[in-house]
Design a protein around this motif. Structure first.
Motif, PDB file in Angstrom:
ATOM      1  N   THR A 100      18.090  64.206  -6.350  1.00 19.62           N
ATOM      2  CA  THR A 100      19.150  64.309  -7.354  1.00 19.62           C
ATOM      3  C   THR A 100      18.524  64.457  -8.735  1.00 19.62           C
ATOM      4  O   THR A 100      17.777  63.576  -9.184  1.00 19.62           O
ATOM      5  N   GLU A 103      21.950  67.415 -14.653  1.00 25.19           N
ATOM      6  CA  GLU A 103      22.485  68.768 -14.536  1.00 25.19           C
ATOM      7  C   GLU A 103      22.454  69.605 -15.803  1.00 25.19           C
ATOM      8  O   GLU A 103      22.405  70.838 -15.733  1.00 25.19           O
ATOM      9  N   PHE A 192      17.979  74.504  -7.127  1.00 26.65           N
ATOM     10  CA  PHE A 192      18.967  73.816  -7.961  1.00 26.65           C
ATOM     11  C   PHE A 192      20.190  74.707  -8.179  1.00 26.65           C
ATOM     12  O   PHE A 192      21.328  74.230  -8.119  1.00 26.65           O
ATOM     13  N   ASN A 196      23.396  72.820  -6.535  1.00 29.62           N
ATOM     14  CA  ASN A 196      24.140  71.967  -7.458  1.00 29.62           C
ATOM     15  C   ASN A 196      25.648  72.172  -7.352  1.00 29.62           C
ATOM     16  O   ASN A 196      26.426  71.219  -7.455  1.00 29.62           O
ATOM     17  N   ASN A 197      26.061  73.410  -7.143  1.00 34.31           N
ATOM     18  CA  ASN A 197      27.500  73.696  -7.037  1.00 34.31           C
ATOM     19  C   ASN A 197      27.916  74.062  -5.621  1.00 34.31           C
ATOM     20  O   ASN A 197      28.972  74.676  -5.419  1.00 34.31           O
ATOM     21  N   ASN A 201      28.220  69.415  -2.278  1.00 29.82           N
ATOM     22  CA  ASN A 201      27.838  68.582  -3.420  1.00 29.82           C
ATOM     23  C   ASN A 201      29.010  68.342  -4.358  1.00 29.82           C
ATOM     24  O   ASN A 201      29.111  67.272  -4.971  1.00 29.82           O
ATOM     25  N   LYS A 211      24.762  63.909  -6.164  1.00 29.07           N
ATOM     26  CA  LYS A 211      24.558  65.254  -5.631  1.00 29.07           C
ATOM     27  C   LYS A 211      23.142  65.364  -5.048  1.00 29.07           C
ATOM     28  O   LYS A 211      22.187  64.836  -5.621  1.00 29.07           O
ATOM     29  N   ASN A 213      20.888  67.967  -5.075  1.00 28.27           N
ATOM     30  CA  ASN A 213      20.979  69.251  -5.761  1.00 28.27           C
ATOM     31  C   ASN A 213      19.663  69.967  -6.011  1.00 28.27           C
ATOM     32  O   ASN A 213      19.631  70.978  -6.727  1.00 28.27           O
ATOM     33  N   CYS A 214      18.554  69.497  -5.417  1.00 29.39           N
ATOM     34  CA  CYS A 214      17.293  70.218  -5.641  1.00 29.39           C
ATOM     35  C   CYS A 214      16.276  69.866  -4.567  1.00 29.39           C
ATOM     36  O   CYS A 214      16.236  68.718  -4.084  1.00 29.39           O
TER      37      CYS A 214
END
Length: 399
Positions: A100, A103, A192, A196-197, A201, A211, A213-214
């Motif tokens: 995580t 952002e 990412f 991320n979107n 997530n 999230k 996200n990476c």
């Protein structure tokens, strides 16, 4: 004679002001481990050689009886074994955490918030890894889902490069710790944008979860070569762990991996289920040796939670050590049991250190009366010191 190792990952620590100068192990209520320490051999062991980084890979190899300076080729290849990843001699394997990050900032200025994405489930991780595979799988790089946040990347004819462990840099800006290798850095940055979107997530965020996200690459290594455990020690062994690293070591050693459905590697793992599975392996399935690995204290150390680390230690005492001891005593079978951390994971720094760890070795046929507790302080005061952690298993099996 039956042989048991109970490994509380990262259980050792340093004295904390918040605990009146005690460590979490000293502060925790551990009547069973304290009794075994008073009736067994208590001491300190150095599980991480001075020349090596203090990882669970190196330290668990040592506790299992392998000299890490001769048998270690990297963490990730051991984890890859556990999920059946085929490796060529010239492949390089990486651990690939789903982490995580914050952002809003440019990529290199983001902060790493959580190395485990809230201990994301394997099922959710696999959905995200499908998106990663669609974007990145090619003739050079292959991506595999592991357990929870612990994924695997294989680089065909790759390079073993120095990389940073994400759990060492929680709360820090990531720029100084990004890979210098351009392909790895590019995939991390692109991941990412992909994750991320991702709908999963967005759903996690709406539920108040971190999230995932990476991607974060670390732990590069090559195909491992671990000798067969029975050939080396003359015992038929089994591994009980929720962590791919330990399962991979077991595969390499020719040990049986025993799956416990409720074992998660987190604080709420099925401690009793692990204990009962171990005793069944010894008394019903013909095993001579079982290695019970419990990840929870290490995870709580990385999180910096004193309360949760103490709770993990107390759960090991009551629900693993206590259950194993009671069941083995009721069976009438002679046994020896070794209880130890692999390394410390101090609350102070939230990462591993190389300090020696306390161990207790208890023989059901030779109870002693030493009047000590299973703490770092009492272990040091015992005057017993094992210079090479891989010698512990000989003390257990060889008596």
């Amino acid at each position: 004679m039956k042989y048991i190792v109970i490994l509380g990952d990262g259980m050792a620590d340093e004295p904390l002001e918040q605990l009146g100068g005690k460590t979490p192990l000293d502060h925790a209520s551990t009547p069973v481990m304290d009794e075994l320490a008073s009736k067994g051999e208590l001491g300190l062991a150095k599980t991480v050689p001075d020349s090596m980084k203090p990882g669970s890979d190196v330290a668990n190899l040592a506790v299992l009886g392998y000299d890490p300076t001769k048998n270690y080729s990297g963490r990730s290849p051991l984890e890859a074994l556990s999920v059946g990843v085929a490796m060529a001699e010239d492949d390089v394997v990486f651990r690939c955490n789903i982490v995580t990050l914050t952002e809003d900032e440019p990529y290199a200025e983001k902060t790493i918030l959580d190395h485990s994405s809230g201990e994301i489930s394997t099922e959710d991780a696999d959905i995200l890894m499908d998106a990663v595979r669609e974007a990145f799988d090619n003739d050079s790089f292959r991506f595999y889902t592991g357990t929870s946040y612990r994924e695997i990347t294989v680089w065909d004819r790759g390079q073993v490069v120095d990389l940073y462990q994400p759990h060492d840099h929680l709360g820090q800006v990531i720029g100084p710790y990004l890979p210098q290798q351009p392909d790895l850095r590019r995939m991390m940055e692109k991941s990412f944008e992909i994750l991320n979107n991702h709908p999963l997530n967005l759903h996690r965020a709406a539920q108040g979860k971190n999230k995932a996200n990476c991607l974060w690459f670390w732990g590069a290594g090559t195909k491992p070569g671990i000798s067969n455990y029975y050939d080396k020690f003359g015992v038929h062994g089994a591994m009980i762990s929720a962590v791919d690293l330990l399962k991979g070591i077991a595969v390499g050693a020719g040990m049986e991996n025993i799956h416990v459905p409720g074992a998660t590697g987190g604080l709420e793992t099925d401690y009793v289920g692990k204990a009962e599975a171990a005793v069944k392996a010894l008394l019903e399935d013909g095993k001579d040796f079982v290695y019970i690995h419990v990840e929870a204290p290490d995870e709580m150390g990385h999180q910096g939670s004193i309360e949760k680390k103490i709770r993990a230690i107390e759960s090991i005492d009551a629900k693993v050590v206590g259950v194993v001891r009671e069941m083995m005593d009721e069976s009438g079978e002679d046994y020896r049991i070794l209880i130890t951390p692999d390394h410390p994971t101090p609350i102070r720094c939230r990462t591993h250190t190389s300090d020696p760890v306390p161990f207790v070795l208890y023989d059901s046929t030779k109870p002693a009366d030493q009047g000590c507790d299973f703490t770092e302080k009492d272990a040091k005061q015992s005057g017993i010191f094992v210079d090479h952690g891989y010698e512990l298993i000989r003390k257990l099996i060889g008596g």
